[in-house]
Design a protein around this motif. Structure first.
Motif, mmCIF file in Angstrom:
data_model
loop_
_atom_site.group_PDB
_atom_site.id
_atom_site.type_symbol
_atom_site.label_atom_id
_atom_site.label_comp_id
_atom_site.label_asym_id
_atom_site.label_seq_id
_atom_site.Cartn_x
_atom_site.Cartn_y
_atom_site.Cartn_z
ATOM 1 N N LYS A 1 0.808 -1.228 0.000
ATOM 2 C CA LYS A 1 0.000 0.000 0.000
ATOM 3 C C LYS A 1 0.836 1.272 0.000
ATOM 4 C CE LYS A 1 -4.084 -1.756 -0.218
ATOM 5 N NZ LYS A 1 -4.968 -1.458 -1.375
ATOM 6 N N THR B 1 3.817 6.961 0.326
ATOM 7 C CA THR B 1 2.609 7.639 -0.149
ATOM 8 C C THR B 1 1.575 6.589 -0.528
ATOM 9 O OG1 THR B 1 3.515 7.714 -2.396
ATOM 10 C CG2 THR B 1 3.862 9.644 -0.985
ATOM 11 N N GLY B 2 0.354 6.841 -0.126
ATOM 12 C CA GLY B 2 -0.713 5.898 -0.408
ATOM 13 C C GLY B 2 -1.751 5.953 0.690
#
Length: 511
Positions: free
Chosen positions: A373, A379-380
């Motif tokens: 993820k 980032t996510g």
């Protein structure tokens, strides 16, 4: 249970002693185990407090800019701040030093005095933290809390092991771990409640640490000292009467003589810190050092210290992060009760190995989910389903620890040391535990920032190593009287070469 006792049979391969497990000794051990509340409450409370916005803005305002920046760059580094981590970790550095002082106090003045000292120091630290107006006061309070933890963790497991009959020594000793996990759960619940207070919720959370401290101080006044401790200080008749009381029988001559022999051997040892390095004590030295090291390197205190912070890092909301910590706390308590049932039925080795395999699998899965993820960039976002799966695997991981390395990390070192080196052995156990707890507390958020999801693979690798270590080097100690533990090492394929045939360990000739 006529007369308030049930018969305790001799341990596997150990000497059969008359008497049983009295209601008196069960209640005594439960009161003593409340010392674990000190440790547990602090483990749970610090992570929740360090995720509260009011607390962070008052003491660590620099983090606000960092968290805003992290929203646009990497989620892994949201809370990477050495001063914030020092708030958590400073306690364990103080506990490390205090454990060495406590070993001397425990031997010279008894286990009760150490428990009282620990409770008093913890009480003082809790009050200073509750009324803190700057970071300096916070750190001073944490250092005093550390003194309390060092004294309590040094004396309480020894007290429990000496009071309990060999047949159920594991179960009664694990009352200490039950108290720790209960303290963690109570702290998580309090954090969840105080986080919704308009103002000073963090003060309430920190100040309520005074409650387990008061229980410890009061309880230490009413607890009897152990027969072993009385004998160490020359109180022979009082020790025999106490042994009769805790075993529920008048015929304690065999057990009393064994304890007395061990005590006399211990008195001949003028330098326990020097003697624990002797060949015949090598197994005790190794396990009193290795078990607490491995216990911390499982990564469990990542969850215990920083569960709310970790969940917020992964994108859980404030309430969701604290509630997730409560859920893991409930699992922790329930799984510890599993160990109460199983430790004297299935043995220490089985729990060590099963728990290790379970934790290894869960660390790999959690690391993989986070990696998929967030990747290496941080980032996510987590979908609700993914967040739920991560929480499930963390709970299964916590359960594996709570019925294996959690309670056994305190039980095994306290039961394998003969009386003449017991204070030194327990001091090593506590100090190694506290040192690596300090390292994890001080550097986890920094490690997460730099190692990212790979940090969970690192902990998984350490779990694999320690499980292999137990498989090859740790013999079963279930049901063996403490004073006869040397015989177990003499029968082991590896340790037998360190045990001389004419060695007297714990007052028994092992030839």
């Amino acid at each position: 249970m006529a007369g308030g006792a049930f018969v305790s049979e001799g341990g596997s391969g150990g000497r059969d002693y008359e008497g049983g497990v009295t209601v008196f000794v069960v209640i005594t051990c439960m009161v003593a185990a409340m010392g674990g509340l000190l440790f547990g409450y602090d483990l749970g409370i610090s992570g929740g407090v360090t995720s509260m916005d009011e607390f962070l803005s008052k003491f660590f305002p620099q983090l606000e800019k960092q968290r805003v920046k992290a929203k646009h760059e990497t989620a892994y580094c949201k809370f990477d701040d050495q001063k914030l981590q020092l708030f958590t970790s400073s306690l364990y550095l103080a506990a490390l030093v205090a454990s060495f002082v406590a070993s001397v106090v425990t031997r010279k003045y008894g286990r009760k005095v150490s428990m009282f000292t620990g409770g008093l120091a913890f009480l003082t630290g809790a009050l200073i933290n509750a009324f803190a107006i700057n970071v300096t006061m916070l750190i001073i309070g944490r250092l005093l809390l550390g003194v309390g933890v060092g004294f309590a963790n040094q004396s309480t497991p020894v007290y429990l092991s000496e009071m309990a009959p060999a047949k159920i020594r594991g179960a009664l000793n694990i009352c200490f771990q039950v108290a720790i996990t209960s303290g963690i759960l109570v702290a998580n619940l309090i954090n969840y409640g105080t986080s919704n207070m308009a103002k000073n919720g963090w003060r309430v959370s920190l100040g309520l640490a005074a409650v387990p401290a008061i229980l410890m101080v009061i309880g230490s006044f009413f607890l009897p000292d152990t027969p072993n401790s009385m004998l160490e200080r020359g109180k022979y008749e009082e020790a025999k009467q106490m042994l009769k009381k805790v075993r529920g029988t008048e015929n304690v001559d065999h057990e009393f003589q064994d304890i007395r022999d061990a005590c006399q051997a211990a008195k001949k040892v003028e330098h326990p810190w020097k003697n624990i390095r002797q060949s015949k004590y090598r197994p005790a030295l190794v396990f009193c050092s290795a078990i607490p090291f491995f216990q911390q390197i499982t990564g469990i205190n990542v969850i215990m210290f920083y569960a709310p912070v970790l969940f917020k890092t992964l994108g859980f909301g404030d309430d969701a992060a604290l509630m997730s910590a409560v859920i893991t706390g409930v699992v922790n308590v329930l799984a510890t009760f599993v160990s109460l049932y199983s430790v004297d039925r299935f043995g220490r080795r089985f729990l060590f190995l099963e728990g290790g395999i379970q934790m290894f699998i869960c660390q790999i899965l959690v690391g993989s989910f986070i990696g998929l993820k967030f990747g290496t960039t941080g980032t996510g976002t987590l979908t609700p389903a993914t967040a739920d799966w991560i929480l499930v695997f963390i709970c299964v991981y916590v359960a594996g620890f709570a019925w294996s390395w959690g309670p056994l990390g305190w039980l095994v070192p306290s039961e394998i040391c003969p009386l003449e080196i017991r204070p030194a052995g327990q001091a090593i156990n506590v100090s190694v535990n506290m040192f690596f707890t300090f390292l994890i507390g001080q550097f986890f958020l920094t490690m997460l920032c730099h190692m990212k999801f790979g940090l969970f693979y690192f902990f998984a690798g350490m779990v694999a190593i320690m499980t292999i270590f137990i498989y090859f080097l740790f013999p079963e100690t279930r049901g063996v009287p403490i004073e006869e533990m040397g015989r177990i090492w003499k029968q082991h394929w590896f340790w037998k070469s360190y045990i001389p045939d004419d060695a007297v360990i714990g007052g028994h000739d092992e030839s």
